[in-house]
Design a protein around this motif. Structure first.
Motif: not given
Length: 128
Positions: A29, A31-33, A52, A98-101, A103, A114, A116
Motif C-alpha cells: 500500500y 500510505k504506511y507507517c 511516515h 501499520d495496515r495502510g492508514a 497514522v 496503530l 498490525h
C-alpha cells in the motif's frame, strides 16, 4: 501479507552504540507507517520512533537525541541507530508496520494498537 525480519541487537556497555535493522516485505500500500517499539517484562510495549511514508520521522522524548530512525527504500530496510545507550534502554525491541492508514501516532503517544505487523523481536542489553 507484510513480513518483518529483524537483525542486530545484543549486549553493550553503557555509553555504547547499536544498530537494529528490519527487512520488510509485502508492504504494497502507498500510505504506511513503520516504527520501532520496545518492551520490558511486565510493562506495556513502548513506541519510540516512527517513520511516515512521506519520510517524516518522529522520535519519542525518552530516546530523543540518542536514537535515529531511518529507512532504505531500495533495500526495504528499516534501521534504528542507538547511541549513548543506558541500562534503562535494556528491552526487547520490535519493528512494526501499520495496515495502510498512514497514522504513526496519536497525539504525543505511539499506541501499539496503530500497528498490525510485528517483527520477531530482538534483545538489547545495556550493562553499567
Amino acid at each position: 501479507q507484510v513480513q518483518l525480519a529483524q537483525s542486530g541487537g545484543g549486549s553493550v556497555q553503557a555509553g555504547g552504540s547499536l544498530t537494529l535493522s528490519c527487512v520488510y516485505s509485502g508492504l504494497t500500500y502507498s500510505k504506511y507507517c513503520l516504527a520501532w517499539f520496545r518492551q520490558v517484562p511486565g510493562k506495556e510495549r513502548e513506541g519510540i520512533a516512527s517513520i511516515h511514508y512521506t519520510g517524516s520521522t518522529r522520535i519519542q522524548p525518552s530516546v530523543k537525541g540518542r536514537f535515529t530512525i531511518s529507512q532504505d527504500t531500495a533495500k526495504n530496510t528499516l534501521h534504528l541507530e542507538m547511541n549513548s545507550l543506558d541500562p534503562e534502554d535494556t528491552a526487547t525491541y520490535y519493528c512494526a508496520a501499520d495496515r495502510g492508514a498512514g497514522v504513526c501516532y496519536a497525539g504525543p503517544r505511539m499506541p501499539s494498537t496503530l500497528y498490525h505487523y510485528w517483527g520477531q523481536g530482538t534483545q538489547v542489553t545495556v550493562s553499567s
